[in-house]
Design a protein around this motif. Structure first.
Motif, short mmCIF file in Angstrom:
data_model
loop_
_atom_site.label_atom_id
_atom_site.label_comp_id
_atom_site.label_asym_id
_atom_site.label_seq_id
_atom_site.Cartn_x
_atom_site.Cartn_y
_atom_site.Cartn_z
N UNK A 18 0.90 -1.14 -0.04
CA UNK A 18 -0.14 0.04 0.00
C UNK A 18 0.87 1.25 0.07
N UNK A 19 0.62 2.21 -0.86
CA UNK A 19 1.46 3.46 -1.04
C UNK A 19 1.33 4.41 0.25
N UNK A 20 2.30 5.06 0.68
CA UNK A 20 2.03 5.87 1.98
C UNK A 20 1.45 7.22 1.39
N UNK A 21 1.16 8.18 2.54
CA UNK A 21 0.56 9.45 2.01
C UNK A 21 1.84 10.15 1.34
N UNK A 22 3.07 9.90 1.61
CA UNK A 22 4.09 10.80 1.10
C UNK A 22 4.22 10.32 -0.24
N UNK A 23 3.90 9.01 -0.63
CA UNK A 23 3.94 8.37 -2.23
C UNK A 23 2.77 9.10 -2.91
N UNK A 24 1.68 9.22 -2.41
CA UNK A 24 0.46 9.66 -3.02
C UNK A 24 0.72 11.25 -3.09
N UNK A 25 1.17 11.79 -2.35
CA UNK A 25 1.78 13.34 -2.62
C UNK A 25 2.63 13.58 -3.56
N UNK A 26 3.80 12.56 -3.65
CA UNK A 26 4.79 12.63 -4.74
C UNK A 26 4.23 12.29 -6.09
N UNK A 27 3.46 11.30 -5.94
CA UNK A 27 2.77 10.85 -7.33
C UNK A 27 2.22 12.19 -8.02
N UNK A 28 1.17 12.85 -7.29
CA UNK A 28 0.75 13.83 -7.80
C UNK A 28 1.69 15.09 -8.06
#
Length: 271
Positions: A18-28
């Motif tokens: 599962x992606x972390x919130x850091x990864x979600x923000x970074x992907x954006x």
């Protein structure tokens, strides 16, 4: 954060699904930058404008897009392996994302500029005409000579800073090995990841130093130093793959249950 068994086709041990919130923000942020690379121009109003835009922009946009995807892949690899979310990781990741956003337009301009240099050297007048008429680049020989130094300086510094941050992320993961409970294979992978990015930093530094000793009109030639990326990473990757395979084999052998000892049949009693 349990370690998952090695997945076929991956060159590292994946610890998270599962992606972390850091990864979600970074992907954006990566998605936004990729969108700017691909759609930073006005929509053409005719077929002729579309043809001109394709000739002027397709190759440089593809090159810049591929480089940005490579950076995203390196970012994804790190967080799949470690999934850190502490303060140091947030600061380093934020600095990396800032560079990604800041360098989006310079990267696109550099790709178009180099495309113009190639077209000028090869005598492709159609490409040069398309670059000028599309407004992508006002290309002139004098501007190419004087602008190459500034352009390559920006690129070299950005390249060094970007992969320097990646190296620092892996170094931080190594320092957190006790918290992450890294085993022998994962420690080896973390050291190798740090080493990979230090190789990139060393090549970028070499390109920068080479540019500083060149006459200004030949500053663009410093880019040929990046041709060392392929051989350097290829040699490192081959050695890494062999060493990692040996470690995995040793770990599997250690986990393999010992065969049960069978007692010898008793000798028949003599009566």
């Amino acid at each position: 954060m349990a370690t998952r068994p090695p997945v076929t086709g991956l060159a590292y041990t994946m610890r998270r699904d599962e992606p972390t919130r850091i990864e979600g923000f970074s992907d954006a942020v990566f998605g936004f930058s990729l969108t700017l690379l691909a759609f930073s121009l006005e929509v053409p109003s005719s077929v002729e404008e579309l043809r001109t835009l394709a000739v002027a922009q397709l190759v440089p946009t593809l090159a810049a897009f591929a480089l940005m995807c490579w950076i995203w892949a390196e970012h994804n690899s790190f967080f799949r392996q470690f999934g850190l979310q502490d303060g140091t990781t947030i600061v380093l990741n934020s600095a990396l994302l800032f560079l990604v956003v800041f360098y989006t337009y310079p990267l696109k301009f550099m790709a178009v500029f180099l495309w113009g240099l190639i077209a000028s050297g090869a005598g492709w007048t159609g490409v040069l005409s398309a670059l000028n008429s599309s407004g992508s680049l006002s290309f002139a020989a004098a501007d190419a000579r004087t602008g190459a130094t500034s352009l390559m300086l920006i690129y070299h510094l950005g390249f060094i800073a970007l992969f320097g941050i990646f190296a620092l992320l892996y170094r931080h993961a190594l320092r957190q090995h006790g918290v992450l409970l890294l085993d022998e294979v994962e420690l080896f992978e973390a050291r190798a990841g740090q080493r990979v990015h230090f190789i990139s930093v060393a090549i970028g530094t070499g390109a920068l130093l080479f540019m500083l000793v060149l006459p200004e009109r030949f500053a663009g030639l410093s880019g040929i130093v990046y041709m060392l990326m392929g051989p350097a990473h290829g040699i490192h990757g081959a050695r890494y793959g062999r060493a990692r395979a040996k470690l995995l084999a040793a770990r599997q052998a250690a986990l393999r249950p010992e065969p049960a000892e069978t007692s010898a049949p008793a000798a028949p009693a003599i009566t």
